[in-house]
Design an enzyme around this catalytic site. Structure first.
Site, PDB file in Angstrom:
ATOM      1  N   ASP A  71       8.424   7.325   8.571  1.00  0.00           N
ATOM      2  CA  ASP A  71       9.098   7.610   9.696  1.00  0.00           C
ATOM      3  C   ASP A  71       8.346   8.320  10.779  1.00  0.00           C
ATOM      4  O   ASP A  71       8.852   8.375  12.085  1.00  0.00           O
ATOM      5  CB  ASP A  71      10.382   8.571   9.222  1.00  0.00           C
ATOM      6  CG  ASP A  71      11.420   7.547   8.338  1.00  0.00           C
ATOM      7  OD1 ASP A  71      11.263   6.649   8.284  1.00  0.00           O
ATOM      8  OD2 ASP A  71      12.535   8.460   7.958  1.00  0.00           O
ATOM      9  N   MET A  84      12.898   0.237   9.748  1.00  0.00           N
ATOM     10  CA  MET A  84      13.104   1.465   9.175  1.00  0.00           C
ATOM     11  C   MET A  84      12.838   2.517  10.310  1.00  0.00           C
ATOM     12  O   MET A  84      12.291   2.262  11.153  1.00  0.00           O
ATOM     13  CB  MET A  84      12.574   1.786   7.880  1.00  0.00           C
ATOM     14  CG  MET A  84      13.551   1.050   6.684  1.00  0.00           C
ATOM     15  SD  MET A  84      12.800   1.941   5.161  1.00  0.00           S
ATOM     16  CE  MET A  84      14.025   0.992   4.043  1.00  0.00           C
ATOM     17  N   ARG A 115       7.479   0.066   3.066  1.00  0.00           N
ATOM     18  CA  ARG A 115       6.983   1.022   2.189  1.00  0.00           C
ATOM     19  C   ARG A 115       6.246   0.752   0.799  1.00  0.00           C
ATOM     20  O   ARG A 115       5.604   1.665   0.112  1.00  0.00           O
ATOM     21  CB  ARG A 115       8.314   1.856   1.689  1.00  0.00           C
ATOM     22  CG  ARG A 115       9.343   2.411   2.747  1.00  0.00           C
ATOM     23  CD  ARG A 115       9.367   3.907   2.285  1.00  0.00           C
ATOM     24  NE  ARG A 115      10.269   4.118   1.194  1.00  0.00           N
ATOM     25  CZ  ARG A 115      11.399   4.173   0.747  1.00  0.00           C
ATOM     26  NH1 ARG A 115      12.481   4.105   1.757  1.00  0.00           N
ATOM     27  NH2 ARG A 115      12.001   4.316  -0.486  1.00  0.00           N
TER      28      ARG A 115
HETATM   29  O1  F6P Z   1      12.769   8.235   5.117  1.00  0.00           O
HETATM   30  C1  F6P Z   1      12.026   7.046   4.933  1.00  0.00           C
HETATM   31  C2  F6P Z   1      12.947   5.845   4.643  1.00  0.00           C
HETATM   32  O2  F6P Z   1      12.278   4.676   4.583  1.00  0.00           O
HETATM   33  C3  F6P Z   1      14.052   5.727   6.243  1.00  0.00           C
HETATM   34  O3  F6P Z   1      13.062   4.915   7.104  1.00  0.00           O
HETATM   35  C4  F6P Z   1      14.899   4.831   5.446  1.00  0.00           C
HETATM   36  O4  F6P Z   1      16.223   5.320   6.325  1.00  0.00           O
HETATM   37  C5  F6P Z   1      15.250   5.350   4.067  1.00  0.00           C
HETATM   38  O5  F6P Z   1      13.987   5.940   3.902  1.00  0.00           O
HETATM   39  C6  F6P Z   1      15.734   4.603   3.118  1.00  0.00           C
HETATM   40  O6  F6P Z   1      15.863   5.320   1.834  1.00  0.00           O
HETATM   41  P1  F6P Z   1      16.103   4.510   0.505  1.00  0.00           P
HETATM   42  O7  F6P Z   1      14.731   4.282   0.145  1.00  0.00           O
HETATM   43  O8  F6P Z   1      16.485   5.646  -0.383  1.00  0.00           O
HETATM   44  O9  F6P Z   1      16.930   3.305   0.701  1.00  0.00           O
END
Ligand code: F6P
Length: 349
Positions: A128, A170, A273
């Site tokens: 982020d 995201m 990610r």
């Molecule tokens: O904080 C990193 C992030 O990828 C955000 O951009 C997103 O809203 C969140 O994590 C998603 O979280 P999870 O992996 O718990 O679905």
């Protein structure tokens, strides 16, 4: 031998493995052994840890994810959680703990230092890029690189079908990912949580762009509020679970209705990610990891390694975690200059 625990908490991101690697390699050269705490603060509560030797981390510079596992566990929200963390600090014979995370994980580290003088050092990570006191966090560059690639692919298919394309990315409550993706992909409209979406302005610009190019692209952050947000589910750190908002699809319907142009949306979500870290993220992660091991050695606890200009050094964890770094006004001016100029140029042509 002195011992350093290492944990990774919160959402994973590319760069964690290179950072773990450099902490272990540097710590080893300074005469420390390392323990890998499993799954973030959850592992500190349960005392789950494994030795981390230089040979364990040597090949991981190019690996996505985190070999330690991660979780969104908040010890302050668990009955007896904080006590368990402090007890395991002793039981595992840790002289220091390097916590890698974003505002949540490092917020816990900061509180443990403030309230219990815990010997913690922070390493900033998050796709982020919303952590204060550091210019960049690793994970962001890779996430944006992936998102720009996705945007370009959407433009190809959108152009073929004469469509408007919406890419939802995201970024939680800061619009950095959407902003950088939108600029780098040449988007016609960028929606970020820091600015209310002006539907009339957006549809006018999209229609004009579509008229010129047979395609138009919107990059939207998952956290924008289209005025329909009601009660939402929260995680242990009190954050909304944004994937349920579905802004990409909602925007696409709204745009199609307002412009009469066929519109499609795509959500790349967790794809941002995963995968190998980019060059930038590998180098940044390696540098902050190395410096974290040095800060431990220098006894500079309660600090986080920050990138400022081209230097990496310690800043107070408190400074890094007390306020979220959102997109400031000057970036909005850049967006307006890029998307607005084209419309003006056409009007005058
Ligand atoms: O904080 C990193 C992030 O990828 C955000 O951009 C997103 O809203 C969140 O994590 C998603 O979280 P999870 O992996 O718990 O679905």
């Amino acid at each position: 031998m002195k011992r350093i625990g290492i944990l990774t908490g919160g959402g994973d991101c590319p760069g964690l493995n290179p950072a773990i690697r450099s902490v272990v390699l540097k710590a080893h050269s300074l005469g420390y052994e390392c323990l890998g705490i499993q799954e973030g603060w959850k592992g500190m509560i349960s005392g789950s840890a494994k030795p981390l030797k230089p040979e364990d981390v040597e090949p991981i510079i190019s690996w996505g994810g985190t070999i330690l596992g991660t979780s969104r566990t908040n010890p302050y929200k668990k009955e007896g959680g904080t006590q368990a963390v402090l007890e395991n600090f002793r039981k595992l014979s840790l002289d220091a703990l390097v916590a890698m995370g974003g505002e949540d994980t490092l917020g816990v580290a900061s509180k443990l230092f403030r309230e219990h003088n815990a010997r913690v050092v922070g390493v900033p990570k998050t796709m982020d890029n919303d952590l204060s006191a550091t210019d960049y966090t690793f994970g962001f560059d890779t996430a944006v690189t992936v998102a720009v690639d996705a945007a370009q692919r959407l433009l190809d298919t959108g152009r073929s079908h004469r469509r408007i394309m919406v890419l939802e990315v995201m970024g939680r409550h800061a619009g950095w990912v959407a902003l950088y993706t939108g600029i780098a992909a040449g988007a016609d409209y960028i929606c970020i949580p820091e600015r209310k979406v002006d539907v009339t302005d957006m549809t006018q610009r999209l229609k004009a762009a579509h008229g010129r190019k047979n395609v138009a692209l919107v990059v939207a952050s998952e956290a924008i509020d289209l005025g329909d947000v009601k009660e939402e589910k929260l995680d242990e750190f009190g954050h909304m679970i944004l994937k349920e908002r579905g802004v990409g699809e909602k925007l696409s319907e709204l745009i199609q209705k307002a412009t009469g142009i066929e519109t499609r949306a795509a959500v790349i979500g967790h794809i941002q990610r995963g995968g190998p870290p980019t060059l930038f993220d590998r180098i940044l992660a390696t540098r902050v990891g190395l410096r974290a091991a040095e800060l431990v050695h220098e006894g500079r606890f309660g600090q986080m390694v920050a990138l400022r200009g081209d230097q990496v050094d310690g800043v107070p964890l408190e400074e890094a975690t007390s306020k979220l770094k959102t997109v400031p006004r000057e970036w909005l001016d850049i967006v307006d200059a890029l998307t607005g100029t084209r419309v003006l140029a056409r009007a005058g042509a």
